[in-house]
Design a protein around this motif. Structure first.
Motif, PDB file in Angstrom:
ATOM      1  N   LYS A   1      36.124  43.285  64.168  1.00  0.00           N
ATOM      2  CA  LYS A   1      36.294  41.853  63.895  1.00  0.00           C
ATOM      3  C   LYS A   1      37.197  41.209  64.937  1.00  0.00           C
ATOM      4  O   LYS A   1      36.909  40.120  65.438  1.00  0.00           O
ATOM      5  CB  LYS A   1      36.921  41.624  62.513  1.00  0.00           C
ATOM      6  N   ILE A   2      38.281  41.883  65.257  1.00  0.00           N
ATOM      7  CA  ILE A   2      39.220  41.361  66.254  1.00  0.00           C
ATOM      8  C   ILE A   2      38.528  41.239  67.610  1.00  0.00           C
ATOM      9  O   ILE A   2      38.650  40.218  68.293  1.00  0.00           O
ATOM     10  CB  ILE A   2      40.469  42.259  66.349  1.00  0.00           C
ATOM     11  N   LEU A   3      37.778  42.250  67.992  1.00  0.00           N
ATOM     12  CA  LEU A   3      37.074  42.222  69.270  1.00  0.00           C
ATOM     13  C   LEU A   3      36.050  41.091  69.310  1.00  0.00           C
ATOM     14  O   LEU A   3      35.947  40.377  70.313  1.00  0.00           O
ATOM     15  CB  LEU A   3      36.406  43.572  69.512  1.00  0.00           C
TER      16      LEU A   3
ATOM     17  N   SER B   1      36.206  37.992  71.830  1.00  0.00           N
ATOM     18  CA  SER B   1      35.060  37.805  72.729  1.00  0.00           C
ATOM     19  C   SER B   1      34.579  36.363  72.779  1.00  0.00           C
ATOM     20  O   SER B   1      33.986  35.935  73.765  1.00  0.00           O
ATOM     21  CB  SER B   1      33.896  38.695  72.297  1.00  0.00           C
ATOM     22  N   ALA B   2      34.854  35.623  71.737  1.00  0.00           N
ATOM     23  CA  ALA B   2      34.387  34.230  71.656  1.00  0.00           C
ATOM     24  C   ALA B   2      35.323  33.253  72.363  1.00  0.00           C
ATOM     25  O   ALA B   2      35.052  32.062  72.398  1.00  0.00           O
ATOM     26  CB  ALA B   2      34.225  33.825  70.193  1.00  0.00           C
TER      27      ALA B   2
ATOM     28  N   LEU C   1      45.557  45.557  67.494  1.00  0.00           N
ATOM     29  CA  LEU C   1      45.541  45.095  68.885  1.00  0.00           C
ATOM     30  C   LEU C   1      46.128  46.150  69.811  1.00  0.00           C
ATOM     31  O   LEU C   1      45.616  46.392  70.909  1.00  0.00           O
ATOM     32  CB  LEU C   1      46.303  43.778  69.025  1.00  0.00           C
ATOM     33  N   LYS C   2      47.185  46.803  69.367  1.00  0.00           N
ATOM     34  CA  LYS C   2      47.812  47.859  70.162  1.00  0.00           C
ATOM     35  C   LYS C   2      46.812  48.977  70.456  1.00  0.00           C
ATOM     36  O   LYS C   2      46.736  49.478  71.580  1.00  0.00           O
ATOM     37  CB  LYS C   2      49.034  48.414  69.431  1.00  0.00           C
ATOM     38  N   VAL C   3      46.032  49.369  69.454  1.00  0.00           N
ATOM     39  CA  VAL C   3      45.020  50.421  69.641  1.00  0.00           C
ATOM     40  C   VAL C   3      43.984  49.982  70.665  1.00  0.00           C
ATOM     41  O   VAL C   3      43.606  50.748  71.565  1.00  0.00           O
ATOM     42  CB  VAL C   3      44.355  50.785  68.296  1.00  0.00           C
TER      43      VAL C   3
ATOM     44  N   ALA D   1      43.406  51.648  74.401  1.00  0.00           N
ATOM     45  CA  ALA D   1      42.088  52.180  74.751  1.00  0.00           C
ATOM     46  C   ALA D   1      41.521  51.517  76.002  1.00  0.00           C
ATOM     47  O   ALA D   1      40.508  51.956  76.531  1.00  0.00           O
ATOM     48  CB  ALA D   1      41.124  52.002  73.583  1.00  0.00           C
ATOM     49  N   GLY D   2      42.178  50.451  76.468  1.00  0.00           N
ATOM     50  CA  GLY D   2      41.727  49.769  77.675  1.00  0.00           C
ATOM     51  C   GLY D   2      40.604  48.780  77.453  1.00  0.00           C
ATOM     52  O   GLY D   2      39.936  48.372  78.402  1.00  0.00           O
ATOM     53  N   LEU D   3      40.390  48.360  76.208  1.00  0.00           N
ATOM     54  CA  LEU D   3      39.309  47.429  75.899  1.00  0.00           C
ATOM     55  C   LEU D   3      39.789  45.989  75.798  1.00  0.00           C
ATOM     56  O   LEU D   3      38.993  45.056  75.897  1.00  0.00           O
ATOM     57  CB  LEU D   3      38.620  47.851  74.594  1.00  0.00           C
ATOM     58  N   VAL D   4      41.082  45.813  75.586  1.00  0.00           N
ATOM     59  CA  VAL D   4      41.694  44.487  75.473  1.00  0.00           C
ATOM     60  C   VAL D   4      42.896  44.468  76.406  1.00  0.00           C
ATOM     61  O   VAL D   4      43.627  45.448  76.534  1.00  0.00           O
ATOM     62  CB  VAL D   4      42.123  44.192  74.012  1.00  0.00           C
TER      63      VAL D   4
END
Length: 108
Positions: A33-35, A39-40, A64-66, A70-73
């Motif tokens: 959900k956060i991603l 993304s929007a 968000l920390k996770v 992980a390098g996605l955000v």
């Protein structure tokens, strides 16, 4: 990442660990959900996400920390607020890697 038999085992193992970490970060409904929320938009702070998702601020911060680890955000401290953005090139690479993995598994 390609799953080529020519790649050395240390490189393949490291790539596998990175892929596993990224997929683990996506393996929680709240993080998805956060991603999607991130993304929007170009960027937003944790408070904006909390307003859209029915979770406590501390819980959103942990998710968000996770995603950042992980390098996605991407995380950018900005005065009293922190700004978060989706790392679009990282997600595009992950998409290619997962597609390649699934294709190789189904190619028999």
């Amino acid at each position: 990442m390609t799953f080529d038999t020519q790649t050395d085992s240390a490189g393949t193992e490291a790539q596998g660990e990175i892929l596993a970490r990224e997929l683990a970060a996506l393996a929680h409904p709240a993080r998805l959900k956060i991603l999607r929320h991130l993304s929007a938009r170009d960027a937003c702070c944790c408070r904006e996400i909390v307003e859209q998702i029915d979770l406590a601020q501390s819980t959103v911060s942990q998710h968000l920390k996770v995603l950042v680890e992980a390098g996605l955000v991407l995380y950018e401290p900005e005065n009293r607020r922190s700004r978060y953005t989706v790392d679009r090139p990282a997600l595009a690479r992950l998409s290619r890697e997962v597609g390649s993995l699934l294709s190789s598994c189904c190619a028999r």
